[in-house]
Design a protein around this motif. Structure first.
Motif, PDB file in Angstrom:
ATOM      1  N   ALA A 154       0.848  -1.195   0.000  1.00  0.00           N
ATOM      2  CA  ALA A 154       0.000   0.000   0.000  1.00  0.00           C
ATOM      3  C   ALA A 154       0.878   1.238   0.000  1.00  0.00           C
ATOM      4  CB  ALA A 154      -0.927   0.004   1.214  1.00  0.00           C
ATOM      5  N   GLY A 155       0.321   2.345  -0.453  1.00  0.00           N
ATOM      6  CA  GLY A 155       1.070   3.593  -0.499  1.00  0.00           C
ATOM      7  C   GLY A 155       0.562   4.577   0.528  1.00  0.00           C
ATOM      8  N   ALA A 156       1.480   5.328   1.119  1.00  0.00           N
ATOM      9  CA  ALA A 156       1.082   6.349   2.081  1.00  0.00           C
ATOM     10  C   ALA A 156       0.215   7.402   1.409  1.00  0.00           C
ATOM     11  CB  ALA A 156       2.320   6.995   2.701  1.00  0.00           C
ATOM     12  N   LYS A 157       0.534   7.741   0.160  1.00  0.00           N
ATOM     13  CA  LYS A 157      -0.232   8.691  -0.629  1.00  0.00           C
ATOM     14  C   LYS A 157       0.050   8.416  -2.099  1.00  0.00           C
ATOM     15  CE  LYS A 157       1.356  12.932  -0.980  1.00  0.00           C
ATOM     16  NZ  LYS A 157       1.955  12.876  -2.347  1.00  0.00           N
ATOM     17  N   GLY A 158      -0.664   9.086  -2.956  1.00  0.00           N
ATOM     18  CA  GLY A 158      -0.445   8.881  -4.380  1.00  0.00           C
ATOM     19  C   GLY A 158       0.931   9.352  -4.826  1.00  0.00           C
ATOM     20  N   GLY A 159       1.522   8.612  -5.761  1.00  0.00           N
ATOM     21  CA  GLY A 159       2.781   9.033  -6.348  1.00  0.00           C
ATOM     22  C   GLY A 159       4.031   8.631  -5.603  1.00  0.00           C
ATOM     23  N   VAL A 160       3.920   7.767  -4.592  1.00  0.00           N
ATOM     24  CA  VAL A 160       5.117   7.365  -3.840  1.00  0.00           C
ATOM     25  C   VAL A 160       5.789   6.129  -4.431  1.00  0.00           C
ATOM     26  CG1 VAL A 160       4.297   8.380  -1.689  1.00  0.00           C
ATOM     27  CG2 VAL A 160       3.789   5.974  -2.186  1.00  0.00           C
ATOM     28  N   GLY A 161       5.203   5.518  -5.455  1.00  0.00           N
ATOM     29  CA  GLY A 161       5.824   4.366  -6.100  1.00  0.00           C
ATOM     30  C   GLY A 161       5.279   3.023  -5.664  1.00  0.00           C
ATOM     31  N   THR A 162       4.025   2.989  -5.238  1.00  0.00           N
ATOM     32  CA  THR A 162       3.426   1.758  -4.722  1.00  0.00           C
ATOM     33  C   THR A 162       3.359   0.669  -5.777  1.00  0.00           C
ATOM     34  OG1 THR A 162       2.060   3.144  -3.287  1.00  0.00           O
ATOM     35  CG2 THR A 162       1.433   0.828  -3.510  1.00  0.00           C
ATOM     36  N   THR A 163       2.787   0.990  -6.938  1.00  0.00           N
ATOM     37  CA  THR A 163       2.613  -0.025  -7.977  1.00  0.00           C
ATOM     38  C   THR A 163       3.954  -0.519  -8.500  1.00  0.00           C
ATOM     39  OG1 THR A 163       0.477   0.909  -8.626  1.00  0.00           O
ATOM     40  CG2 THR A 163       1.587  -0.490 -10.237  1.00  0.00           C
ATOM     41  N   ARG A 211       3.651  12.037   7.024  1.00  0.00           N
ATOM     42  CA  ARG A 211       2.404  12.268   7.750  1.00  0.00           C
ATOM     43  C   ARG A 211       1.300  11.345   7.233  1.00  0.00           C
ATOM     44  NH1 ARG A 211       2.177  18.916   7.972  1.00  0.00           N
ATOM     45  NH2 ARG A 211       3.546  19.194   9.793  1.00  0.00           N
ATOM     46  N   ALA A 212       1.246  11.173   5.923  1.00  0.00           N
ATOM     47  CA  ALA A 212       0.242  10.280   5.342  1.00  0.00           C
ATOM     48  C   ALA A 212       0.479   8.840   5.780  1.00  0.00           C
ATOM     49  CB  ALA A 212       0.269  10.379   3.814  1.00  0.00           C
ATOM     50  N   ALA A 213       1.748   8.424   5.870  1.00  0.00           N
ATOM     51  CA  ALA A 213       2.068   7.062   6.328  1.00  0.00           C
ATOM     52  C   ALA A 213       1.600   6.870   7.763  1.00  0.00           C
ATOM     53  CB  ALA A 213       3.563   6.810   6.205  1.00  0.00           C
ATOM     54  N   LYS A 214       1.865   7.861   8.610  1.00  0.00           N
ATOM     55  CA  LYS A 214       1.417   7.774   9.998  1.00  0.00           C
ATOM     56  C   LYS A 214      -0.105   7.711  10.069  1.00  0.00           C
ATOM     57  CE  LYS A 214       1.722  10.138  14.471  1.00  0.00           C
ATOM     58  NZ  LYS A 214       2.292  11.304  15.213  1.00  0.00           N
ATOM     59  N   MET A 242      -5.008   4.519  11.033  1.00  0.00           N
ATOM     60  CA  MET A 242      -6.319   4.082  10.567  1.00  0.00           C
ATOM     61  C   MET A 242      -6.422   2.562  10.590  1.00  0.00           C
ATOM     62  SD  MET A 242      -8.261   4.778   6.916  1.00  0.00           S
ATOM     63  CE  MET A 242      -7.806   6.510   6.970  1.00  0.00           C
ATOM     64  N   TRP A 243      -5.372   1.886  10.143  1.00  0.00           N
ATOM     65  CA  TRP A 243      -5.371   0.421  10.201  1.00  0.00           C
ATOM     66  C   TRP A 243      -5.554  -0.074  11.631  1.00  0.00           C
ATOM     67  CZ3 TRP A 243      -0.671  -0.891   6.510  1.00  0.00           C
ATOM     68  CH2 TRP A 243      -1.088  -0.740   5.187  1.00  0.00           C
ATOM     69  N   GLU A 244      -4.906   0.600  12.568  1.00  0.00           N
ATOM     70  CA  GLU A 244      -5.052   0.191  13.960  1.00  0.00           C
ATOM     71  C   GLU A 244      -6.478   0.422  14.460  1.00  0.00           C
ATOM     72  OE1 GLU A 244      -0.853   0.267  16.255  1.00  0.00           O
ATOM     73  OE2 GLU A 244      -1.900   2.195  16.163  1.00  0.00           O
ATOM     74  N   ARG A 245      -7.071   1.560  14.137  1.00  0.00           N
ATOM     75  CA  ARG A 245      -8.435   1.831  14.592  1.00  0.00           C
ATOM     76  C   ARG A 245      -9.423   0.840  14.004  1.00  0.00           C
ATOM     77  NH1 ARG A 245      -6.865   7.105  13.351  1.00  0.00           N
ATOM     78  NH2 ARG A 245      -8.194   7.120  11.495  1.00  0.00           N
ATOM     79  N   LEU A 246      -9.185   0.417  12.771  1.00  0.00           N
ATOM     80  CA  LEU A 246     -10.070  -0.540  12.114  1.00  0.00           C
ATOM     81  C   LEU A 246      -9.730  -1.985  12.466  1.00  0.00           C
ATOM     82  CD1 LEU A 246     -10.225   1.072   8.545  1.00  0.00           C
ATOM     83  CD2 LEU A 246     -11.957   1.186  10.353  1.00  0.00           C
ATOM     84  N   GLN A 247      -8.735  -2.172  13.329  1.00  0.00           N
ATOM     85  CA  GLN A 247      -8.271  -3.513  13.732  1.00  0.00           C
ATOM     86  C   GLN A 247      -7.825  -4.333  12.526  1.00  0.00           C
ATOM     87  OE1 GLN A 247     -10.970  -5.498  16.485  1.00  0.00           O
ATOM     88  NE2 GLN A 247     -11.926  -3.542  16.947  1.00  0.00           N
TER      89      GLN A 247
END
Length: 444
Positions: free
Chosen positions: A155-164, A298-301, A306-311
């Motif tokens: 997954a990417g922290a935000k768009g354009g970070v090189g996820t794909t 900041r987006a990564a954090k 969010m992943w933690e809140r959603l378990q």
């Protein structure tokens, strides 16, 4: 014969009632109830990593378990831990539910409230089946050490970070190492895996969304076998069709792929949807890609919180890859690790877009030169994550990387072996995992 029983019930009153009744069974060795599906999968994964003999013979699943629905949970347990007999407890004992439970892999159905006679009969039948399976497997610790094929989400922290690009390179590295690998594009509205590999195919993951039982033939019709050796399951060409892929469909698709391929690499994009959240939850390794700038960090954090809140995933169970790094960057990987509380890969990916521009523009990233520092770094990270060999230590797996990457100090990221990672509630610890047979397994 002593029967080890692990009940899973979210309702505390139901858990107490089930535990009390189990305690009356002859030769039963019950464990403390687990309160949710994530704790159950984590407990079974931890025991399976030690030995198949440490797994309980019987798991009892209450109908109101969560967050994963009971039938989906049974299907996942049956797929990952085939030597465990699963029994469903439900207030509905009609033929429709019985058939659905059997199709999901349950070994029995008990009506609520349970009677002693019915519980004893169903537990005994499931335990005998479990013992027979283990005898057939030879009762060897080496026979079963995980859930089959490994699932890795990127997954990417935000768009354009090189996820794909990172996901594609991880999959190519695994395929080059001889692993049967599937690459899934779960960036459902803006997936670009096909564009990066110059592939057009009429089928997509959306074509599997409405199918409850995905057979090997159905799966094969939706998968494109690329000349790179990868099996590609692409995102829909029409982005609005991405809404057809919900969390349940994602679980079925990932489960089907896990049973067919050694490694499943999933590009989850940068948006959290029900589908890719389910994939991250199921993953053996969850990778988050970021760049070393304030906005991306900041987006990564924000993503891991969010992943933690959603378990879905705890921060410490997330592997973070720093892309476009240079020694002159103000925000260094150690600081990113401290800010996000993730585990940052030791090998950062250098900022060298000129190496990539020609192959990216041509849509042929598989042709990237082995001398590329970006490719060498990403393939080294693949070795750190343990993606290059099924049962090989990451440092050893990195030995075949291009450019002599085995000598890189980043080839030793401590990522847990194949099996579910800890995804417990915040501050929950290893809840519900205590029991005499579990303690005995740890002491041994």
């Amino acid at each position: 014969m002593t029967t080890r029983i692990l009940p899973a019930a979210g309702d505390p009153d139901a858990a107490r009632a089930i535990s009390s009744l189990i305690g009356q069974l002859p030769d039963a060795e019950p464990a403390a109830p687990v309160p949710d599906s994530t704790t159950l999968l984590d407990t079974l994964g931890r025991l399976a990593a030690e030995s198949v003999d440490e797994l309980p013979e019987v798991v009892l699943v209450h109908e109101r378990i969560g967050p994963v629905p009971a039938l989906d949970l049974i299907r996942e347990v049956a797929l990952r831990f085939p030597a465990v007999g699963v029994v469903l407890l439900s207030s509905d004992t009609g033929p429709a539910l019985f058939s659905a439970a059997m199709d999901s892999g349950a070994r029995g159905l008990i009506g609520l409230p349970p009677s002693y006679e019915e519980l004893a009969a169903r537990v005994q039948a499931a335990a005998q089946w479990s013992v027979g399976v283990r005898r057939h497997l030879g009762r060897s610790a080496d026979v079963f050490t995980g859930p089959g094929g490994r699932v890795v989400t990127v997954a990417g922290a935000k768009g354009g970070v090189g996820t794909t690009f990172a996901a594609v390179q991880f999959a190519l590295a695994a395929a080059a190492a001889g692993r049967r690998t599937a690459l899934v594009d779960m960036d459902l509205q803006a997936g670009d895996v096909g564009s990066y590999l110059d592939v057009q195919f009429r089928r997509s993951i959306a074509d599997l969304a409405g199918i409850q039982d995905i057979s090997p033939r159905v799966l094969q019709d939706a998968v494109y076998d690329d000349r790179t050796g990868l099996a590609l399951l692409l995102a829909p060409a029409d982005g609005e069709r991405g809404e057809e892929v919900d969390d349940r469909a994602a679980r079925h698709v990932v489960g089907a792929l896990r049973s067919r391929y050694e490694l499943v690499v999933i590009d989850c994009g940068t948006q959290v949807t029900g589908a890719n959240a389910a994939a991250v939850e199921m993953a053996d390794v969850a990778v988050l890609v970021t760049t070393p700038d304030v906005v991306a960090v900041r987006a990564a954090k924000r993503m891991v919180r969010m992943w933690e809140r959603l378990q879905v995933r705890k921060a410490e169970d997330t592997a973070l890859v720093v892309n476009r790094w240079s020694k002159h960057t103000e925000i260094q990987p150690a600081l990113i690790e401290k800010i996000t509380k993730t585990r940052v890969a030791r090998t950062p990916v250098p900022a060298a877009f000129k190496e990539l521009q020609a192959v990216v523009d041509a849509g042929r990233v598989q042709d990237l030169d082995n001398r590329s520092t970006v490719k060498q770094a990403l393939w080294t990270v693949a070795g750190e994550l343990g993606l290059l060999a099924a049962r090989e230590e990451p440092a050893a797996a990195a030995a075949s990387l291009p450019g002599g990457a085995a000598g890189n100090p980043g080839a030793a990221l401590a990522v847990r072996a194949a099996g579910p990672v800890a995804r417990l509630r915040r501050g929950g610890g290893d809840r519900g995992a205590a029991g005499p047979w579990l303690r005995r397994g740890r002491e041994g």
